[in-house]
Design an enzyme around this catalytic site. Structure first.
Site, mmCIF file in Angstrom:
data_model
loop_
_atom_site.group_PDB
_atom_site.id
_atom_site.type_symbol
_atom_site.label_atom_id
_atom_site.label_comp_id
_atom_site.label_asym_id
_atom_site.label_seq_id
_atom_site.Cartn_x
_atom_site.Cartn_y
_atom_site.Cartn_z
ATOM 1 N N GLU A 120 0.816 -1.216 0.000
ATOM 2 C CA GLU A 120 0.000 0.000 0.000
ATOM 3 C C GLU A 120 0.850 1.267 0.000
ATOM 4 O O GLU A 120 0.517 2.231 -0.659
ATOM 5 C CB GLU A 120 -0.957 0.005 1.193
ATOM 6 C CG GLU A 120 -2.010 -1.076 1.146
ATOM 7 C CD GLU A 120 -2.973 -0.957 -0.023
ATOM 8 O OE1 GLU A 120 -3.083 0.122 -0.651
ATOM 9 O OE2 GLU A 120 -3.642 -1.968 -0.317
ATOM 10 N N GLN A 121 1.932 1.279 0.747
ATOM 11 C CA GLN A 121 2.797 2.450 0.871
ATOM 12 C C GLN A 121 1.991 3.699 1.235
ATOM 13 O O GLN A 121 1.109 4.112 0.491
ATOM 14 C CB GLN A 121 3.601 2.688 -0.397
ATOM 15 C CG GLN A 121 4.497 1.513 -0.732
ATOM 16 C CD GLN A 121 5.250 1.701 -2.020
ATOM 17 O OE1 GLN A 121 5.081 2.702 -2.707
ATOM 18 N NE2 GLN A 121 6.073 0.742 -2.350
#
Length: 149
Positions: free
Chosen positions: A14-15
């Site tokens: 996802e970062q």
């Protein structure tokens, strides 16, 4: 609740981004750790900005709610922590409804863990287009799922 390994898997794909963006041109606005809605349920809008603390709080709330949904979806079927973590990551990306309706979940609940693990790879498209990032994520989820002994 997902383990630290499961949470790390989700966060790796996802970062965290503190300004809303479109992951792909055909996607919906996203912010934080892949959130498409704020804590009050409102949809994310391009231009929206969050603090790291808000992103983390929304992630934790969404993860807890999703873990409960996945727990209900497995319906008492024997599920190891790595399997649970992989299913939560899958549902975090695609939604609990997609998991609930999937052959992956049906095979898991039937105890066909080999068949269930093979199903992750089928969920690597946006529309009809195979996305490399989704292929990598599904491979990582399947590998985690398979670590269950």
């Amino acid at each position: 609740m997902p383990s630290t390994t499961g949470i790390a898997l989700i966060k790796a794909f996802e970062q965290c981004r503190l300004q809303a963006y479109l992951p792909t041109p055909d996607d919906v606005p996203t912010i934080g750790w892949g959130s498409t809605r704020d804590s009050d349920g409102t949809r994310i809008r391009i231009g929206q900005v969050w603090t790291q603390a808000h992103a983390d709080a929304v992630f934790n709330d969404q993860l807890l709610a999703l873990a409960r949904e996945v727990g209900r979806a497995v319906a008492g079927a024997p599920t190891s922590q790595p399997q649970f973590d992989a299913l939560v990551s899958f549902a975090y990306n695609l939604g609990a409804t997609a998991l609930a309706r999937s052959t992956l979940l049906a095979l898991h609940r039937a105890g066909d863990f080999t068949g269930a693990a093979a199903q992750f790879a089928r969920w690597n498209r946006q529309g009809k287009v195979v996305l490399a990032g989704l292929s990598r994520r599904r491979a990582a989820e399947a590998a985690l799922y398979r670590t269950a002994a």
